[in-house]
Design a protein around this motif. Sequence first.
Motif, PDB file in Angstrom:
ATOM      1  N   ILE A   8      -3.408  14.089  -5.143  1.00  0.00           N
ATOM      2  CA  ILE A   8      -3.030  13.199  -4.040  1.00  0.00           C
ATOM      3  C   ILE A   8      -1.781  13.726  -3.345  1.00  0.00           C
ATOM      4  O   ILE A   8      -1.674  13.697  -2.119  1.00  0.00           O
ATOM      5  CB  ILE A   8      -2.793  11.767  -4.570  1.00  0.00           C
ATOM      6  CG1 ILE A   8      -4.101  11.208  -5.142  1.00  0.00           C
ATOM      7  CG2 ILE A   8      -2.253  10.868  -3.472  1.00  0.00           C
ATOM      8  CD1 ILE A   8      -3.959   9.817  -5.736  1.00  0.00           C
ATOM      9  N   ALA A   9      -0.821  14.238  -4.128  1.00  0.00           N
ATOM     10  CA  ALA A   9       0.404  14.792  -3.539  1.00  0.00           C
ATOM     11  C   ALA A   9       0.086  15.974  -2.633  1.00  0.00           C
ATOM     12  O   ALA A   9       0.655  16.114  -1.547  1.00  0.00           O
ATOM     13  CB  ALA A   9       1.373  15.207  -4.647  1.00  0.00           C
ATOM     14  N   ALA A  24       0.840  -1.209   0.000  1.00  0.00           N
ATOM     15  CA  ALA A  24       0.000   0.000   0.000  1.00  0.00           C
ATOM     16  C   ALA A  24       0.867   1.248   0.000  1.00  0.00           C
ATOM     17  O   ALA A  24       0.561   2.237  -0.693  1.00  0.00           O
ATOM     18  CB  ALA A  24      -0.926  -0.011   1.219  1.00  0.00           C
ATOM     19  N   GLY A  25       1.970   1.241   0.752  1.00  0.00           N
ATOM     20  CA  GLY A  25       2.862   2.400   0.773  1.00  0.00           C
ATOM     21  C   GLY A  25       3.509   2.648  -0.575  1.00  0.00           C
ATOM     22  O   GLY A  25       3.651   3.803  -1.016  1.00  0.00           O
ATOM     23  N   LEU A  26       3.904   1.574  -1.258  1.00  0.00           N
ATOM     24  CA  LEU A  26       4.517   1.706  -2.573  1.00  0.00           C
ATOM     25  C   LEU A  26       3.553   2.324  -3.579  1.00  0.00           C
ATOM     26  O   LEU A  26       3.892   3.267  -4.304  1.00  0.00           O
ATOM     27  CB  LEU A  26       4.989   0.328  -3.049  1.00  0.00           C
ATOM     28  CG  LEU A  26       5.546   0.262  -4.474  1.00  0.00           C
ATOM     29  CD1 LEU A  26       6.797   1.133  -4.608  1.00  0.00           C
ATOM     30  CD2 LEU A  26       5.821  -1.191  -4.868  1.00  0.00           C
ATOM     31  N   PHE A  27       2.331   1.788  -3.638  1.00  0.00           N
ATOM     32  CA  PHE A  27       1.346   2.308  -4.592  1.00  0.00           C
ATOM     33  C   PHE A  27       0.949   3.743  -4.258  1.00  0.00           C
ATOM     34  O   PHE A  27       0.733   4.567  -5.161  1.00  0.00           O
ATOM     35  CB  PHE A  27       0.121   1.404  -4.631  1.00  0.00           C
ATOM     36  CG  PHE A  27       0.370   0.098  -5.325  1.00  0.00           C
ATOM     37  CD1 PHE A  27       0.840   0.061  -6.634  1.00  0.00           C
ATOM     38  CD2 PHE A  27       0.145  -1.102  -4.671  1.00  0.00           C
ATOM     39  CE1 PHE A  27       1.081  -1.144  -7.279  1.00  0.00           C
ATOM     40  CE2 PHE A  27       0.375  -2.310  -5.297  1.00  0.00           C
ATOM     41  CZ  PHE A  27       0.848  -2.334  -6.608  1.00  0.00           C
ATOM     42  N   LEU A  28       0.863   4.064  -2.961  1.00  0.00           N
ATOM     43  CA  LEU A  28       0.511   5.435  -2.575  1.00  0.00           C
ATOM     44  C   LEU A  28       1.599   6.410  -3.010  1.00  0.00           C
ATOM     45  O   LEU A  28       1.299   7.516  -3.491  1.00  0.00           O
ATOM     46  CB  LEU A  28       0.307   5.513  -1.058  1.00  0.00           C
ATOM     47  CG  LEU A  28      -0.189   6.851  -0.507  1.00  0.00           C
ATOM     48  CD1 LEU A  28      -1.546   7.205  -1.103  1.00  0.00           C
ATOM     49  CD2 LEU A  28      -0.290   6.813   1.021  1.00  0.00           C
ATOM     50  N   PHE A  47       1.226   6.881  -6.829  1.00  0.00           N
ATOM     51  CA  PHE A  47       0.061   7.717  -7.156  1.00  0.00           C
ATOM     52  C   PHE A  47       0.341   9.176  -6.819  1.00  0.00           C
ATOM     53  O   PHE A  47      -0.109  10.089  -7.530  1.00  0.00           O
ATOM     54  CB  PHE A  47      -1.170   7.217  -6.411  1.00  0.00           C
ATOM     55  CG  PHE A  47      -1.729   5.932  -6.969  1.00  0.00           C
ATOM     56  CD1 PHE A  47      -1.680   5.660  -8.324  1.00  0.00           C
ATOM     57  CD2 PHE A  47      -2.317   4.991  -6.128  1.00  0.00           C
ATOM     58  CE1 PHE A  47      -2.202   4.489  -8.835  1.00  0.00           C
ATOM     59  CE2 PHE A  47      -2.842   3.817  -6.624  1.00  0.00           C
ATOM     60  CZ  PHE A  47      -2.775   3.551  -7.987  1.00  0.00           C
ATOM     61  N   ALA A  48       1.057   9.431  -5.701  1.00  0.00           N
ATOM     62  CA  ALA A  48       1.376  10.811  -5.337  1.00  0.00           C
ATOM     63  C   ALA A  48       2.288  11.449  -6.362  1.00  0.00           C
ATOM     64  O   ALA A  48       2.184  12.650  -6.668  1.00  0.00           O
ATOM     65  CB  ALA A  48       2.028  10.838  -3.947  1.00  0.00           C
ATOM     66  N   ALA A  49       3.215  10.639  -6.924  1.00  0.00           N
ATOM     67  CA  ALA A  49       4.103  11.175  -7.953  1.00  0.00           C
ATOM     68  C   ALA A  49       3.366  11.441  -9.257  1.00  0.00           C
ATOM     69  O   ALA A  49       3.730  12.357 -10.012  1.00  0.00           O
ATOM     70  CB  ALA A  49       5.261  10.201  -8.191  1.00  0.00           C
TER      71      ALA A  49
END
Length: 495
Positions: A165-166, A151-155, A158-160
């Motif tokens: 989201i960022a 979940a941390g990796l995908f978040l 997505f933020a990048a």
Amino acid sequence: MRYSFLIKAMVAVALVTAFDRLFPSDMAGAVVGAFGGLWLVGLVAVRSDVRRDHRACIALVAAALFVTSLIDEPGLLGWTMFWCAISLAALLPRTSCFDDAWRWAVRLALHGVSSGVQPIHDLRRALRSPRAQRPSVRATLAVLAFPLVGAGLFLALFAAANPVIASALAGIRLPSLWHILVWLIVGCAVWPSLRPSAVVLRVAARLPDPEPALPGTSLPSVLISLALFNALFAVQNLLDVAFLWSGGSLPAGMTQTEYVHRGAYPLIVTALIAGVMALAMLRPGSASERHPWARRMVALWVAQNLVLVASSVWRTIDYVQTSMLTEWRIAALAWMALVATGLATICWRIVKGRSARWLVNWNAAAALLVLTPCTFLDLGAIAATWNVRHQAPAAVDLCYLNGVSDGALLALIELERRPMDGATRDRVHFVRQLVLGRLDARQSVWQTWTPRGARRLARAKAALGPAFHPIWPVDGDSGRACDGSRYQSASVTQP
């Protein structure tokens, strides 16, 4: 109930969240009563035993009554009375009967102290489980590692890729240490009402009856003491009759003001000590309790103490008439009335052979009858109005009215309409504008708004008419003292 602990924990978290939203800075305004109402609703929702117990229902009604006073105008006395009522509602279903006010005072004190221990104790019990069913730390980490890392990796990806989201992630602010501490304090405060400690009830149930005991209270010692005490109190009361009640001339070098003002509060302390000593001298089952002359002399001594209390009341009233009325002097007069009631019930107990439980309960009921109306009354406004109506405009203590603040507004408006010299009028007008500006500023913010303040502001607007122009003062920028007088610039002498 299987999920009882979880539900109570969720209610506690909801109350902490409500507290955080209602009080971003200080506890003020009608929202104090709103939080009390939410606490009351939470208690009723999660405690079925409270809903079924008729004694607890009476305490709930009392708590709701104090909630209304907190909504109208919050105060320390109103909050204390509310906390006592809601704590009674939480504890009563766990007891068989209401024994006496002495033991319940101890229960409430221990209940308050348990707020720092009970949540930790309950959390440890909830986490405790049979070893066979308790997962190891390694097993727990093995289960959670993959979903959390994924979940941390995908978040992060997505933020990048997504500026929305960022931006949302960048706006996340972790709570400060102070906020976390406040949340813990509020959570610990509400938790014992949801899950009361059994230790609190057991300790209070084992307390002895509140019978005061003093060394050396044998029958001969009691008789000699009562003879001496009655003689000393008779001298004091005769002096009061001669100089206070009758207005006789005092010895040379002593003024009537000095005689009147000096003894108001020490005499009340004397009466309180005498009441405790009277109870100790006539302990149930003692030789002095059965001796007719000991009973008569104690009754005479209590009667003399009532005269002493009356003299203290006279002194306080005279002090008010020569100076001014304050909130604390109103409270002192109410306290003197309670002391007189206590002495009267002591005398009745001696005559009728009542128990210590009866004595404590009756005095607690008297205190409740006095304190409950005080949660709805604005003692500062009462004092301010009395001072304005009974003193010349130049003699009114404007610093005190400034300290009373909102409660003094209508009294200041009334004072401003009276004839006075120009300098006094300028000071009164400044203080009135200062108090009006504070009230208007307070009422303009929803967190500090109160119904009493709204009523007071409406009455001020009706009384002032076109002159109603609230000015929000800036502290330290007016160049005036608390009574509205202008500061005199110090002249500098050149060498």
